[in-house]
Design a protein around this motif. Structure first.
Motif, PDB file in Angstrom:
ATOM      1  N   THR A   3       0.863  -1.172   0.000  1.00 32.59           N
ATOM      2  CA  THR A   3       0.000   0.000   0.000  1.00 32.59           C
ATOM      3  C   THR A   3       0.899   1.221   0.000  1.00 32.59           C
ATOM      4  O   THR A   3       1.832   1.301   0.788  1.00 32.59           O
ATOM      5  N   ALA A   4       0.627   2.178  -0.877  1.00 30.11           N
ATOM      6  CA  ALA A   4       1.401   3.417  -0.941  1.00 30.11           C
ATOM      7  C   ALA A   4       0.501   4.563  -0.489  1.00 30.11           C
ATOM      8  O   ALA A   4      -0.686   4.607  -0.839  1.00 30.11           O
ATOM      9  N   VAL A   5       1.076   5.474   0.294  1.00 33.46           N
ATOM     10  CA  VAL A   5       0.307   6.584   0.853  1.00 33.46           C
ATOM     11  C   VAL A   5       1.002   7.907   0.600  1.00 33.46           C
ATOM     12  O   VAL A   5       2.218   7.969   0.457  1.00 33.46           O
ATOM     13  N   VAL A   6       0.204   8.972   0.569  1.00 35.62           N
ATOM     14  CA  VAL A   6       0.744  10.317   0.431  1.00 35.62           C
ATOM     15  C   VAL A   6       1.036  10.901   1.805  1.00 35.62           C
ATOM     16  O   VAL A   6       2.057  11.535   2.009  1.00 35.62           O
ATOM     17  N   GLU A   7       0.119  10.681   2.761  1.00 33.57           N
ATOM     18  CA  GLU A   7       0.313  11.149   4.127  1.00 33.57           C
ATOM     19  C   GLU A   7       0.340   9.937   5.052  1.00 33.57           C
ATOM     20  O   GLU A   7      -0.536   9.066   4.962  1.00 33.57           O
ATOM     21  N   SER A  32     -12.584  15.612  -4.531  1.00 37.17           N
ATOM     22  CA  SER A  32     -12.179  16.342  -5.734  1.00 37.17           C
ATOM     23  C   SER A  32     -11.413  15.461  -6.710  1.00 37.17           C
ATOM     24  O   SER A  32     -11.182  15.855  -7.852  1.00 37.17           O
ATOM     25  N   GLY A  33     -10.992  14.264  -6.256  1.00 36.12           N
ATOM     26  CA  GLY A  33     -10.217  13.366  -7.105  1.00 36.12           C
ATOM     27  C   GLY A  33      -8.756  13.269  -6.708  1.00 36.12           C
ATOM     28  O   GLY A  33      -7.992  12.511  -7.301  1.00 36.12           O
ATOM     29  N   GLN A  34      -8.339  14.013  -5.695  1.00 38.77           N
ATOM     30  CA  GLN A  34      -6.943  14.015  -5.233  1.00 38.77           C
ATOM     31  C   GLN A  34      -6.649  12.719  -4.480  1.00 38.77           C
ATOM     32  O   GLN A  34      -7.292  12.415  -3.483  1.00 38.77           O
ATOM     33  N   VAL A  35      -5.696  11.932  -4.953  1.00 44.04           N
ATOM     34  CA  VAL A  35      -5.369  10.636  -4.359  1.00 44.04           C
ATOM     35  C   VAL A  35      -4.620  10.808  -3.037  1.00 44.04           C
ATOM     36  O   VAL A  35      -3.756  11.668  -2.902  1.00 44.04           O
ATOM     37  N   MET A  36      -4.973   9.961  -2.049  1.00 51.53           N
ATOM     38  CA  MET A  36      -4.311   9.961  -0.741  1.00 51.53           C
ATOM     39  C   MET A  36      -3.560   8.652  -0.484  1.00 51.53           C
ATOM     40  O   MET A  36      -2.556   8.645   0.193  1.00 51.53           O
ATOM     41  N   ALA A  37      -4.091   7.540  -1.013  1.00 46.49           N
ATOM     42  CA  ALA A  37      -3.458   6.232  -0.834  1.00 46.49           C
ATOM     43  C   ALA A  37      -3.983   5.294  -1.910  1.00 46.49           C
ATOM     44  O   ALA A  37      -5.078   5.491  -2.437  1.00 46.49           O
ATOM     45  N   GLN A  38      -3.180   4.276  -2.203  1.00 51.97           N
ATOM     46  CA  GLN A  38      -3.610   3.269  -3.179  1.00 51.97           C
ATOM     47  C   GLN A  38      -3.022   1.926  -2.810  1.00 51.97           C
ATOM     48  O   GLN A  38      -1.966   1.831  -2.207  1.00 51.97           O
ATOM     49  N   HIS A  39      -3.742   0.891  -3.213  1.00 52.21           N
ATOM     50  CA  HIS A  39      -3.263  -0.476  -3.042  1.00 52.21           C
ATOM     51  C   HIS A  39      -3.660  -1.277  -4.280  1.00 52.21           C
ATOM     52  O   HIS A  39      -4.820  -1.236  -4.707  1.00 52.21           O
ATOM     53  N   GLY A  40      -2.704  -1.968  -4.861  1.00 52.78           N
ATOM     54  CA  GLY A  40      -2.989  -2.892  -5.941  1.00 52.78           C
ATOM     55  C   GLY A  40      -2.800  -2.362  -7.345  1.00 52.78           C
ATOM     56  O   GLY A  40      -2.863  -3.128  -8.298  1.00 52.78           O
ATOM     57  N   PHE A  41      -2.557  -1.092  -7.497  1.00 52.39           N
ATOM     58  CA  PHE A  41      -2.362  -0.517  -8.834  1.00 52.39           C
ATOM     59  C   PHE A  41      -0.884  -0.547  -9.198  1.00 52.39           C
ATOM     60  O   PHE A  41      -0.023  -0.283  -8.367  1.00 52.39           O
ATOM     61  N   LEU A 150       1.073  11.357  -6.943  1.00 50.76           N
ATOM     62  CA  LEU A 150       1.338  10.159  -7.739  1.00 50.76           C
ATOM     63  C   LEU A 150       2.816   9.796  -7.715  1.00 50.76           C
ATOM     64  O   LEU A 150       3.182   8.617  -7.655  1.00 50.76           O
ATOM     65  N   ALA A 151       3.679  10.797  -7.739  1.00 51.23           N
ATOM     66  CA  ALA A 151       5.122  10.540  -7.673  1.00 51.23           C
ATOM     67  C   ALA A 151       5.469   9.888  -6.329  1.00 51.23           C
ATOM     68  O   ALA A 151       6.265   8.947  -6.285  1.00 51.23           O
ATOM     69  N   VAL A 152       4.874  10.366  -5.243  1.00 51.22           N
ATOM     70  CA  VAL A 152       5.125   9.766  -3.932  1.00 51.22           C
ATOM     71  C   VAL A 152       4.616   8.335  -3.893  1.00 51.22           C
ATOM     72  O   VAL A 152       5.302   7.428  -3.417  1.00 51.22           O
ATOM     73  N   LEU A 153       3.420   8.095  -4.426  1.00 52.29           N
ATOM     74  CA  LEU A 153       2.820   6.762  -4.382  1.00 52.29           C
ATOM     75  C   LEU A 153       3.632   5.732  -5.177  1.00 52.29           C
ATOM     76  O   LEU A 153       3.688   4.562  -4.808  1.00 52.29           O
ATOM     77  N   PHE A 154       4.241   6.158  -6.260  1.00 58.03           N
ATOM     78  CA  PHE A 154       4.961   5.237  -7.119  1.00 58.03           C
ATOM     79  C   PHE A 154       6.472   5.392  -7.030  1.00 58.03           C
ATOM     80  O   PHE A 154       7.202   5.010  -7.932  1.00 58.03           O
ATOM     81  N   GLY A 155       6.954   5.961  -5.907  1.00 53.08           N
ATOM     82  CA  GLY A 155       8.375   5.997  -5.626  1.00 53.08           C
ATOM     83  C   GLY A 155       9.223   6.916  -6.459  1.00 53.08           C
ATOM     84  O   GLY A 155      10.412   6.710  -6.609  1.00 53.08           O
ATOM     85  N   ARG A 156       8.607   7.945  -7.017  1.00 51.12           N
ATOM     86  CA  ARG A 156       9.373   8.890  -7.838  1.00 51.12           C
ATOM     87  C   ARG A 156       9.454  10.256  -7.174  1.00 51.12           C
ATOM     88  O   ARG A 156       9.899  11.202  -7.787  1.00 51.12           O
TER      89      ARG A 156
END
Length: 157
Positions: A3-7, A32-41, A150-156
């Motif tokens: 799981t990747a998170v922004v905060e 608004s569509g602003q991502v905070m966390a994701q899992h599985g993408f 998105l950069a934080v979530l995907f390690g960039r």
């Protein structure tokens, strides 16, 4: 899958929900569509698409609920042939967030709803007090903040 998170404060509740409910995909986002966390993408473009669609579905279904019943629809469920979708709001002192989940035959709608209620309580308890001067997401900053998240979530980032 991780799981990747922004905060950091959203991480433990999202991770516990994913593990307990056994969902395939999960995205925590601002309405608004602003991502905070994701899992599985695996790809940022998929997260962006899921967030845009979830925000649009939430806005249109809320208005449809107001028009039909006088109150916004709260939870949405779509039962597909192989996978199902569940979208619902979670309220914190930082505001309302949306949790979009996709699950398959490894779990059920009942379990997803049960663990969603636990998720809401854990997310609310974990939410820090908003800093002073934190205003709404502004259109001028939206794209920059989306790309940063998105950069934080995907390690960039």
């Amino acid at each position: 899958m991780t799981t990747a998170v922004v905060e950091p404060w959203v991480g433990p509740p999202v991770q516990k929900f994913v593990e307990d409910a056994r969902v395939v995909l999960a995205v925590l986002l601002h309405p608004s569509g602003q991502v905070m966390a994701q899992h599985g993408f695996a790809r940022a473009v998929d997260v962006m698409s899921a967030c845009a669609l979830a925000a649009a579905i939430n806005a249109s279904s809320a208005e449809l609920g107001r028009q039909l019943e006088g109150t916004p629809f709260r939870e949405l469920h779509h039962g597909g042939e192989g996978r199902q979708l569940f979208l619902a709001p979670a309220t914190t002192k930082r505001g309302t967030y949306l949790l979009l989940t996709v699950f398959d035959a490894e779990t059920s709608l009942g379990l997803v709803r049960l663990y969603f209620e636990e998720f809401c309580a854990a997310l609310s308890a974990a939410a820090p007090t908003p800093p002073r001067g934190l205003g709404p997401v502004l259109a001028g900053n939206f794209e920059r903040e989306l790309n940063q998240n998105l950069a934080v979530l995907f390690g960039r980032g």
